[in-house]
Scaffold this active site. Structure first.
Site, short mmCIF file in Angstrom:
data_model
loop_
_atom_site.label_atom_id
_atom_site.label_comp_id
_atom_site.label_asym_id
_atom_site.label_seq_id
_atom_site.Cartn_x
_atom_site.Cartn_y
_atom_site.Cartn_z
N SER A 1 0.85 -1.20 0.00
CA SER A 1 0.00 0.00 0.00
C SER A 1 0.88 1.24 0.00
CB SER A 1 -0.89 0.01 1.25
OG SER A 1 -1.51 1.27 1.43
N TYR B 1 -1.71 -0.89 10.51
CA TYR B 1 -1.84 -1.34 9.12
C TYR B 1 -0.71 -0.79 8.27
CZ TYR B 1 -3.83 -1.55 4.37
OH TYR B 1 -4.03 -1.76 3.03
N LYS C 1 2.32 -2.83 6.06
CA LYS C 1 2.55 -2.63 4.63
C LYS C 1 3.99 -2.19 4.36
CE LYS C 1 -1.47 -3.92 3.30
NZ LYS C 1 -1.66 -5.12 2.46
#
Length: 279
Positions: free
Chosen positions: A170, A183, A187
């Protein structure tokens, strides 16, 4: 003598014509007869990738945690005349990863491509609010399962003489989204995993690259853009003044899996409308 020379010249030209025609066919279906596994591929980016790989000639096995989602995706893509099958796969479960691999081998006798797209985000809020349980879940699914899924396909790729792995990370790896701290960390970890796996698997003729999407309009990212004011604020920071669509990611992945990318490994391609992408 002159006649023989003319015949020889005609044969050479004929071979060149056949070679050029063969090259054109290969470019039209760059993944012809390749076998691809795509995790989390019944919706959003994963679904778009599965569709594009199949359109480019691959036999694709899609997967999701829910059977009804698998059935719906397979029916849609088969309805488009594409070579797509599917099975349930929770990437955090060893038996599901094994079944996904076994399904591809049983149906197509091997695996050439893995697109690791599965990921979760159980927290939207301050990083300091993340419990140990949330950290464990995120790291397990987003990072550890990606490594283990890759490990599961490597023996089958070796039997085919090599392969290609694409890990979906991401833009949050570079440009942290507010409210998605843990999160974002997972990534960023995937960027490092990509380089490490590329190093370890190069001698086995397996390339490993990474895709870092920006804000793509999917169900998964809805909380970031569904409010019109939020969407407008995001677009102000983009060089390309729109949010991304899943299809914006799909062609890049197909390219990375093709022979056109045979000299590319350990790289991350950002598809984010111009957002900064440097650590």
């Amino acid at each position: 003598m002159q006649k023989a020379s003319l015949l020889l010249g005609g044969c050479v030209r004929s071979r060149k014509t056949v070679k050029m025609a063969s090259s054109r066919v290969a470019r039209q279906v760059p993944l012809a007869n390749k076998v691809a596994l795509v995790t989390a591929s019944t919706d959003g980016i994963g679904f778009a990738i599965a569709r594009r790989l199949a359109q480019d000639g691959a036999h694709v096995v899609v997967s999701s945690r829910k059977q009804q989602n698998v059935d719906r995706a397979v029916a849609t893509l088969q309805g488009e005349g594409l070579s797509v099958t599917g099975t349930v796969c929770h990437v955090g479960k060893a038996q599901d990863r094994e079944r996904l691999v076994a399904t591809a081998v049983k149906l197509h006798r091997g695996i050439d491509i893995l697109v690791s797209n599965a990921g979760i985000n159980p927290l939207f809020g301050n990083t300091m609010d993340a419990t140990e349980e949330i950290w464990d879940k995120l790291l397990s699914i987003n990072v550890k399962s990606t490594a283990l899924m890759t490990k599961a396909v490597v023996p089958e790729m070796e039997k085919r003489g090599g392969g290609s792995v694409v890990i979906v990370a991401s833009i949050g790896a570079y440009f942290p989204y507010r409210g998605l701290g843990p999160y974002n960390v997972t990534k960023t970890a995937l960027l490092g995993l990509t380089k490490t796996l590329a190093f370890d698997l190069a001698e086995r003729n397996i390339r490993v690259n990474c895709l870092a999407p920006g804000i793509i309009k999917t169900t998964f990212s809805r909380m970031l853009w569904e409010d019109k004011a939020k969407e407008e604020r995001i677009i102000k920071n983009l060089l390309i003044k729109r949010l991304g669509e899943p299809e914006d990611c799909a062609g890049i992945v197909s390219f990375l899996c093709s022979e056109d990318a045979s000299y590319i490994t350990a790289e991350t391609v950002t598809v984010a409308g111009g957002l900064p992408s440097r650590l």
